[in-house]
Write a protein that holds these residues in place. Structure first.
Motif: not given
Length: 191
Positions: A116, A114, A73-76, A78, A69-70
Motif C-alpha cells: 500500500t 499487497n 476474491s482479492l484483497s483491496n 491486491e 475485489a470481492k
C-alpha cells in the motif's frame, strides 16, 4: 498560497540583463500581496496547471474497487495494485521511468501485490545476480492520490472495463446518477 493564472510577456532590464516575470492570477491576489509586499526574498514555483481530480471520483473508485475485489476474491490492496499495473501511471524522474529489481520469489511477489506504500509493475526482465539469486525488474508506479482528473478517469474507466470482464452487472457498477456524473465530469461512459 497557491494561485492559478497566466504568465505575461517578461520584462527585461537591458542595463542589468535581469528578467521580471509578470503573472496574472485568476484569483484575488490582494491579501497575498499585502502580506508579502515587504518581503525581501520570496520562493516561487511555477508549473503547468492540471485540474485536480474530484473527491467524488476518488470515492467512487474505492467503492467500486471493493466490489471488484470481492467479485474476484482479492484483497483491496491486491485489486488496487492490479488496476495500477493495468491502467496506472509510471513514476517519472528527470524524464525517465523508474525501475528497480527485487528477488524473483513468491514471497516478494506477494508483498508487491499487497503493498500500500508503493506500487510496482512487474516486467518480463529477469536476471541472475552475482550472489546467485534471480531478480525481477519492476517499474515504479505513482499512487492514484497523485492523479489529475484525466489520469483518474483512465483508471476508473479501466476498473469499469475490468468489472464488466468478470461479469459484474451494470447495476452493481454504478447507479444511474453515478453514470451520468461520470459521463459529464470525466468522460467515462459505463454504457
Amino acid at each position: 498560497m497557491k494561485f492559478t493564472g497566466k504568465l505575461k510577456e517578461p520584462i527585461i532590464d537591458f542595463a542589468t540583463r535581469r528578467l521580471t516575470i509578470l503573472f496574472e492570477p485568476q484569483e484575488d491576489f490582494t491579501q497575498a500581496y499585502e502580506e508579502l509586499k515587504d518581503c525581501e526574498k520570496l520562493s516561487l514555483e511555477i508549473k503547468r496547471y492540471r485540474r485536480k481530480r474530484s473527491l467524488d471520483a476518488n470515492a467512487y473508485y474505492w467503492v467500486l474497487l471493493g466490489k471488484f475485489a470481492k467479485a474476484i476474491s482479492l484483497s483491496n490492496p491486491e485489486a488496487h495494485n492490479l488496476m495500477l499495473c493495468r491502467y496506472g501511471q509510471p513514476e517519472i524522474f528527470e524524464g525517465k521511468a523508474v525501475y528497480m529489481t527485487i528477488p524473483d520469489t513468491e514471497e516478494a511477489e506477494r508483498k508487491v501485490r499487497n503493498a500500500t506504500d508503493y506500487h510496482l509493475q512487474p516486467t518480463s526482465q529477469i536476471r541472475e545476480g552475482n550472489d546467485g539469486i534471480t531478480y525481477r525488474t519492476y517499474k515504479l508506479l505513482r499512487g492514484s492520490h497523485t492523479y489529475d482528473s484525466a489520469e483518474m478517469a483512465r483508471l476508473i474507466d479501466g476498473l469499469i472495463t475490468s468489472c464488466k470482464e468478470v461479469g459484474m452487472p451494470d447495476a452493481a457498477i454504478a447507479t444511474p446518477d453515478e453514470k451520468r456524473l461520470l459521463k459529464e465530469r470525466y468522460g467515462v461512459d459505463i454504457g
